[in-house]
Design a protein around this motif. Sequence first.
Motif, PDB file in Angstrom:
ATOM      1  N   MET A  88      78.969  63.050 102.018  1.00  0.00           N
ATOM      2  CA  MET A  88      78.674  61.676 102.391  1.00  0.00           C
ATOM      3  C   MET A  88      78.068  61.596 103.783  1.00  0.00           C
ATOM      4  O   MET A  88      77.064  60.900 104.014  1.00  0.00           O
ATOM      5  CB  MET A  88      79.968  60.869 102.326  1.00  0.00           C
ATOM      6  CG  MET A  88      79.899  59.472 102.897  1.00  0.00           C
ATOM      7  SD  MET A  88      81.537  58.717 102.852  1.00  0.00           S
ATOM      8  CE  MET A  88      81.257  57.312 103.905  1.00  0.00           C
ATOM      9  N   TRP A  96      75.376  59.925 100.564  1.00  0.00           N
ATOM     10  CA  TRP A  96      76.142  58.715 100.252  1.00  0.00           C
ATOM     11  C   TRP A  96      75.245  57.735  99.512  1.00  0.00           C
ATOM     12  O   TRP A  96      74.212  57.288 100.041  1.00  0.00           O
ATOM     13  CB  TRP A  96      76.662  58.092 101.541  1.00  0.00           C
ATOM     14  CG  TRP A  96      77.680  57.001 101.338  1.00  0.00           C
ATOM     15  CD1 TRP A  96      78.384  56.713 100.204  1.00  0.00           C
ATOM     16  CD2 TRP A  96      78.102  56.049 102.315  1.00  0.00           C
ATOM     17  NE1 TRP A  96      79.231  55.650 100.404  1.00  0.00           N
ATOM     18  CE2 TRP A  96      79.084  55.226 101.690  1.00  0.00           C
ATOM     19  CE3 TRP A  96      77.767  55.817 103.645  1.00  0.00           C
ATOM     20  CZ2 TRP A  96      79.712  54.181 102.369  1.00  0.00           C
ATOM     21  CZ3 TRP A  96      78.395  54.782 104.317  1.00  0.00           C
ATOM     22  CH2 TRP A  96      79.358  53.980 103.692  1.00  0.00           C
ATOM     23  N   THR A  97      75.600  57.396  98.290  1.00  0.00           N
ATOM     24  CA  THR A  97      74.845  56.443  97.487  1.00  0.00           C
ATOM     25  C   THR A  97      75.806  55.485  96.798  1.00  0.00           C
ATOM     26  O   THR A  97      77.020  55.672  96.815  1.00  0.00           O
ATOM     27  CB  THR A  97      74.005  57.159  96.404  1.00  0.00           C
ATOM     28  OG1 THR A  97      74.899  57.786  95.461  1.00  0.00           O
ATOM     29  CG2 THR A  97      73.090  58.214  97.014  1.00  0.00           C
ATOM     30  N   ASN A 140      80.237  57.585  95.961  1.00  0.00           N
ATOM     31  CA  ASN A 140      80.855  56.938  97.117  1.00  0.00           C
ATOM     32  C   ASN A 140      82.327  57.330  97.225  1.00  0.00           C
ATOM     33  O   ASN A 140      83.193  56.739  96.577  1.00  0.00           O
ATOM     34  CB  ASN A 140      80.728  55.415  96.993  1.00  0.00           C
ATOM     35  CG  ASN A 140      81.366  54.686  98.163  1.00  0.00           C
ATOM     36  OD1 ASN A 140      81.701  55.272  99.186  1.00  0.00           O
ATOM     37  ND2 ASN A 140      81.552  53.378  98.008  1.00  0.00           N
ATOM     38  N   ASP A 149      84.913  54.560  97.808  1.00  0.00           N
ATOM     39  CA  ASP A 149      85.004  53.495  96.806  1.00  0.00           C
ATOM     40  C   ASP A 149      86.453  53.089  96.546  1.00  0.00           C
ATOM     41  O   ASP A 149      87.335  53.928  96.408  1.00  0.00           O
ATOM     42  CB  ASP A 149      84.371  53.972  95.501  1.00  0.00           C
ATOM     43  CG  ASP A 149      84.514  52.956  94.398  1.00  0.00           C
ATOM     44  OD1 ASP A 149      83.926  51.874  94.521  1.00  0.00           O
ATOM     45  OD2 ASP A 149      85.234  53.245  93.414  1.00  0.00           O
ATOM     46  N   HIS A 186      83.994  47.149 100.534  1.00  0.00           N
ATOM     47  CA  HIS A 186      82.832  46.647  99.803  1.00  0.00           C
ATOM     48  C   HIS A 186      82.232  45.343 100.329  1.00  0.00           C
ATOM     49  O   HIS A 186      81.187  44.913  99.829  1.00  0.00           O
ATOM     50  CB  HIS A 186      83.193  46.479  98.329  1.00  0.00           C
ATOM     51  CG  HIS A 186      83.629  47.745  97.667  1.00  0.00           C
ATOM     52  ND1 HIS A 186      82.755  48.780  97.401  1.00  0.00           N
ATOM     53  CD2 HIS A 186      84.853  48.165  97.251  1.00  0.00           C
ATOM     54  CE1 HIS A 186      83.420  49.781  96.823  1.00  0.00           C
ATOM     55  NE2 HIS A 186      84.684  49.442  96.730  1.00  0.00           N
ATOM     56  N   GLY A 245      79.727  49.129 103.043  1.00  0.00           N
ATOM     57  CA  GLY A 245      79.672  49.982 101.863  1.00  0.00           C
ATOM     58  C   GLY A 245      79.056  49.284 100.668  1.00  0.00           C
ATOM     59  O   GLY A 245      78.940  48.048 100.634  1.00  0.00           O
ATOM     60  N   TRP A 254      71.375  49.024  99.785  1.00  0.00           N
ATOM     61  CA  TRP A 254      71.875  49.987  98.805  1.00  0.00           C
ATOM     62  C   TRP A 254      71.089  49.887  97.495  1.00  0.00           C
ATOM     63  O   TRP A 254      70.688  48.824  97.087  1.00  0.00           O
ATOM     64  CB  TRP A 254      73.364  49.728  98.526  1.00  0.00           C
ATOM     65  CG  TRP A 254      74.219  50.041  99.706  1.00  0.00           C
ATOM     66  CD1 TRP A 254      74.698  49.154 100.629  1.00  0.00           C
ATOM     67  CD2 TRP A 254      74.671  51.328 100.110  1.00  0.00           C
ATOM     68  NE1 TRP A 254      75.438  49.805 101.585  1.00  0.00           N
ATOM     69  CE2 TRP A 254      75.442  51.153 101.295  1.00  0.00           C
ATOM     70  CE3 TRP A 254      74.519  52.625  99.614  1.00  0.00           C
ATOM     71  CZ2 TRP A 254      76.049  52.218 101.971  1.00  0.00           C
ATOM     72  CZ3 TRP A 254      75.121  53.672 100.276  1.00  0.00           C
ATOM     73  CH2 TRP A 254      75.866  53.468 101.432  1.00  0.00           C
TER      74      TRP A 254
END
Length: 588
Positions: free
Chosen positions: A79, A84-85, A89, A92, A149, A569, A588
């Motif tokens: 990450m 990191w995508t 994640n 998460d 998030h 995130g 993102w």
Amino acid sequence: MKKIMTVFVAALLLVGCDDLFTPAIENNKQVSDGLNDPLYAEGILANAYTRNPYNSQSFNDVATDDAVTNQTSNSYLKMATGSWTANSNPMDQWSSCKAAIHYINLFLSQVDQVSWVNTPIVNTMFCDRLKGEAYGLRAMFNFYMLQAHAGWTADGRLMGVPIVEEVETETSDFNYPRNTFDECIQAIYKDVQRAKELLPLDYENISSDAQVPEKYRNEGANYSQYNVVFGSNFRSRMSARIALAFRAKAALLAASPAFAEGSNGSWADAADYNGELLDMIGGASGLATQGNTWYKNADEINNLTGGSNPPEMIWRNGKDATAYALEQAQFPPSLYGSGQINPTQNLVDAFPMANGYPITDAPEYDEQNPYANRDPRLALYIVVNGTEMGTDKKIIDTSADNTSNNDGLNRENGYSTRTGYYLRKHLREDVYLSSTTTTGQPHYSPRIRYTEIFLNYAEAANEAWGPTGMGTHGYSAYDVIKAIRKRANVGIDNGDAYLESVKDNQAKMRELIRNERRLELCFEGFRFWDLRRWNMDLTEPAKGIRINGETYQVFNVENRTYSDFMRFGPIPYSEVVKFDALEQNQGW
């Protein structure tokens, strides 16, 4: 809790059948069966408990400037170095927390109809306690989802996560839009308030009917009945104190620079919510004297029984009586460990001198003798070159020039340090490992420590009222930081002259508070979230020290590859693809 969960899982799996291949459908356990089976019903709530993200230590410090790892497959390493995508994640919290909230909502839809016991007032108390636990847990899971998030959408709105408080079934419309960040904060506050009204502050036995809360005493409850429901047997469960701690954590998040512009969070609210918890233990004077060494206080740990907490802990995991897995993972190779987490030079440099001055402001700091006269917490938390460690007091040599030394920098064994340092915090050095023998020791890990709440308060109070302002409390940010540094034996010989020099300067006090937080909470999963909520740089390269003889040379170990939008995130890619009402965070 483990027994309840076992029964719950078994009930879901076991079915009566006429033969091996044709199960009798009418014998499958349904949710409604919990109405007459309280153990099964409670298992629904137990399922949520098992999903607590802090049931184990993640060491996500590897994704920051505080640590690297020698494990090439580590997800936090990947990450931090560009992988990191939204569909990869390691931070998460979406699926697990949403599943926990689903079970909580399912439980809340049934709890009032379950026959917990035959005595009406005891049944009422059981119902109240379990509902209170559920509301507190839902606040907790919403906080963790929000922290991971929440973020700004492309059209400039600060959004949170979908607030789901009703039972979802196979016919539900799962295509929810995200609620605003503020709506999520208010939902957390509302659930905490419900928990506070239903739960005791702590689960402790009482000894007289006069101590029974009036609402139950008026209905005829006696103290023995109260203890059956709210007594010390339930110390590890969600309590009002724990729920209030999550409100305090949420308030700090809302007031932080990354979220303040798009929310109604205030530093004063954050200070007051954290201060409410500290007022219960006497404010700054309530700081636990051994709170910074909680992980190695052998007598304290050995004497933990029945879910009791040491003074430092608000909530903790259960005690493992004979553990050694952490030491196997983190001891240096010469002590038969894998040396997985390597603190960075960045973090080492953050520890001040013993007199309290940062090394950048201390003329006595010697780059070629860098560990002399340093903050004692450095030796507590990090293994440096020359540290004596383990039951045999082995001297750990992290130098680069001794090729026969398995602990040295970048040895080919795959377990040596990449930075010139090893982890010491969390470890019991009375654990003994060898090629043939292991001797474990009792361990536990924290979920919420009071030191975190003290640092939350110091940060918020400094921003709200300045370094020495107190609001409605009898102590200031300055008072808290003074107590924390005194506990660490920093600045003892000079009256902590550095702290005194900054106590009238809000900006310098802010810098000091953030640094104290970095030191006190290192390797407990805070640094990544703190950098993001402070809008600070995530790309500081991780550095190490190369020691050759008497020469100490700082070098770059690992670059950090983050884009600016990664301060927030992502919503999981799989969720955005499935549900078009979910807006992704910008970038993102």
